[in-house]
Design an enzyme around this catalytic site. Structure first.
Site, mmCIF file in Angstrom:
data_model
loop_
_atom_site.group_PDB
_atom_site.id
_atom_site.type_symbol
_atom_site.label_atom_id
_atom_site.label_comp_id
_atom_site.label_asym_id
_atom_site.label_seq_id
_atom_site.Cartn_x
_atom_site.Cartn_y
_atom_site.Cartn_z
ATOM 1 N N SER A 133 0.813 -1.219 0.000
ATOM 2 C CA SER A 133 0.000 0.000 0.000
ATOM 3 C C SER A 133 0.842 1.263 0.000
ATOM 4 O O SER A 133 0.374 2.330 -0.433
ATOM 5 C CB SER A 133 -0.946 -0.003 1.205
ATOM 6 O OG SER A 133 -0.218 -0.146 2.416
ATOM 7 N N ASP A 379 -3.024 6.592 11.825
ATOM 8 C CA ASP A 379 -2.193 5.951 10.805
ATOM 9 C C ASP A 379 -0.875 6.710 10.712
ATOM 10 O O ASP A 379 -0.819 7.814 10.153
ATOM 11 C CB ASP A 379 -2.915 5.965 9.452
ATOM 12 C CG ASP A 379 -2.103 5.305 8.345
ATOM 13 O OD1 ASP A 379 -0.935 4.927 8.585
ATOM 14 O OD2 ASP A 379 -2.634 5.186 7.214
ATOM 15 N N HIS A 382 1.265 5.326 6.531
ATOM 16 C CA HIS A 382 1.062 5.888 5.194
ATOM 17 C C HIS A 382 1.287 7.399 5.225
ATOM 18 O O HIS A 382 1.588 7.958 6.284
ATOM 19 C CB HIS A 382 -0.333 5.527 4.691
ATOM 20 C CG HIS A 382 -0.555 4.042 4.607
ATOM 21 N ND1 HIS A 382 -1.111 3.310 5.648
ATOM 22 C CD2 HIS A 382 -0.268 3.157 3.626
ATOM 23 C CE1 HIS A 382 -1.162 2.035 5.298
ATOM 24 N NE2 HIS A 382 -0.663 1.913 4.086
#
Length: 407
Positions: A133, A379, A382
């Site tokens: 990702s 998060d 990312h």
């Protein structure tokens, strides 16, 4: 009288000679300094670094410079291909400084990014990102960067049928920029692009063809694999998922990682045309999950962070030097066998950017309880877009468009 005139002429001649020497000295000094001093810090060169700046300089050693004139390259709300996982402003982030930082190498300049020039270099070609990702986020970043100059929406389209492959195409340039989901590069039980959160991770360590046949014939291949290896041991399979006679064994993570990259390198050596295909491997993207590492509070993470880490050479525990050395050794081995894969070293420059993660400002896939501590669902892996991955792609641009090569 004649002697006096000769004396005066001699003095005048000496004066003119001295003046000429002084003027020449000033000109020489000016030229010398102009060759040694880098261009003004907030400017970027329109082309590749020239010989004086150091075409072979290390692009990965430098510092972040705030630049709200040339950054961001695109606007979050104007990129129709933006991911909700990375659209931090859309999901409530109020501060915007994370968009405006530019990477400045110490000894040269990055070429100025030009989306039209990028698309022209990709005319009739296919570029593919292969990995997890984080690589998908970098792919979204490049698609947003490239599509920012395509004003007619009919001249670009995205194809996503739910498989491992997602494809963006610029019709005017016949340029394709793809992403292929393969988080461990070799086959694994986490290869489904949507249903891959499993209680036990298993890698089929010697098998890569099922993935590689989808991207081997590309003109530019950008690989990454790090995040999904972060555990002490990984169950490894010699055999097939479909048959019951396979051999399973728990193997120390770094050793399995090395075996997977060796499988990759062997495939590339046999199947990739080195005269056609440019190969890149993105180094590990650091996480910022322990605020105490940069002087913050214990049990906190990137939540609420809006400034950079200013300690040069900072390294947190969110990156693994042993894994970096494995990548370097595998790439050196490939080079010795005649196949060059460039390492794009994003690790150190990204270490400074504790401010660049989505934190809580992203689409939440599950309903959250109101009394939860925001740090518990932040998060810090990312990256917001526009943001840090744009710089990763800017580094790639220097290699792809301007033919930079590492020292």
């Amino acid at each position: 009288m004649a002697k006096q005139q000769l004396l005066m002429l001699g003095i005048r001649a000496s004066f003119h000679t001295l003046s000429a020497v002084l003027v020449a000295g000033v000109i020489f000094t000016t030229v010398f300094l102009s060759r040694k001093v880098l261009p003004k810090e907030h400017l970027q060169s329109d082309g590749a670094p020239n010989v004086e700046d150091g075409r072979d300089c290390n692009l990965f050693e430098g510092k972040w410079v705030f630049d709200n004139e040339s950054n961001p390259i695109y606007k979050e709300e104007e990129c129709k291909f933006m991911s909700d996982q990375l659209a931090c402003e859309k999901f409530g982030r109020q501060d915007s400084s994370y968009k405006f930082w530019r990477w400045q190498p110490h000894t040269c300049n990055l070429p100025r990014f030009n989306a039209t020039k990028l698309l022209e270099s990709l005319r009739n070609k296919r570029m593919v990102y292969v990995g997890d990702s984080l690589n998908r986020g970098q792919w979204v970043s490049l698609v947003c960067m490239a599509s920012s100059v395509i004003k007619n929406p009919k001249l670009m389209h995205m194809h996503n049928n739910g498989s491992n492959l997602i494809s963006f195409k610029s019709l005017e340039y016949n340029a394709t920029i793809d992403f292929y989901w393969a988080p461990l590069l070799v086959e694994s039980n986490s290869d489904d692009p949507t249903n891959h959160r499993l209680p036990e991770r298993i890698v089929r360590i010697q098998s890569i063809e099922r993935h590689a046949r989808h991207w081997t014939e590309s003109d530019i291949i950008v690989l990454n694999s790090y995040l999904w290896w972060r555990m002490p041991h990984i169950k490894t399979l010699w055999g097939s998922f479909e048959k019951l006679d396979g051999i399973y064994k728990e193997v120390e993570m770094v050793r399995v990682y090395e075996m997977a990259l060796q499988t990759l390198s062997q495939w590339l050596e046999v199947h990739v045309n080195s005269n056609r295909t440019k190969l890149f491997f993105m180094s590990m993207s650091p996480t910022h999950e322990r605020a105490e590492e940069w002087g913050g509070k214990t049990n906190q993470n990137c939540y609420g962070e809006t400034s950079l880490i200013d300690k040069e050479g900072y390294n947190g525990r969110g990156s693994d030097p042993k894994m970096m050395r494995v990548v370097e050794n595998v790439l050196d081995g490939l080079k010795g066998r005649g196949l060059n894969m460039h390492m794009i070293n994003i690790t150190q420059l990204s270490e400074y950017r504790k401010d660049g993660h989505p934190s809580i400002y992203r689409k939440q896939w599950e309903q959250l309880k109101e009394d939860l501590d925001p740090s518990s669902y932040s998060d810090c892996i990312h990256w917001c877009l526009p943001g840090v991955p744009d710089v990763w792609n800017h580094l790639l641009y220097a290699y792809i468009v301007d033919n930079h090569h590492s020292t």
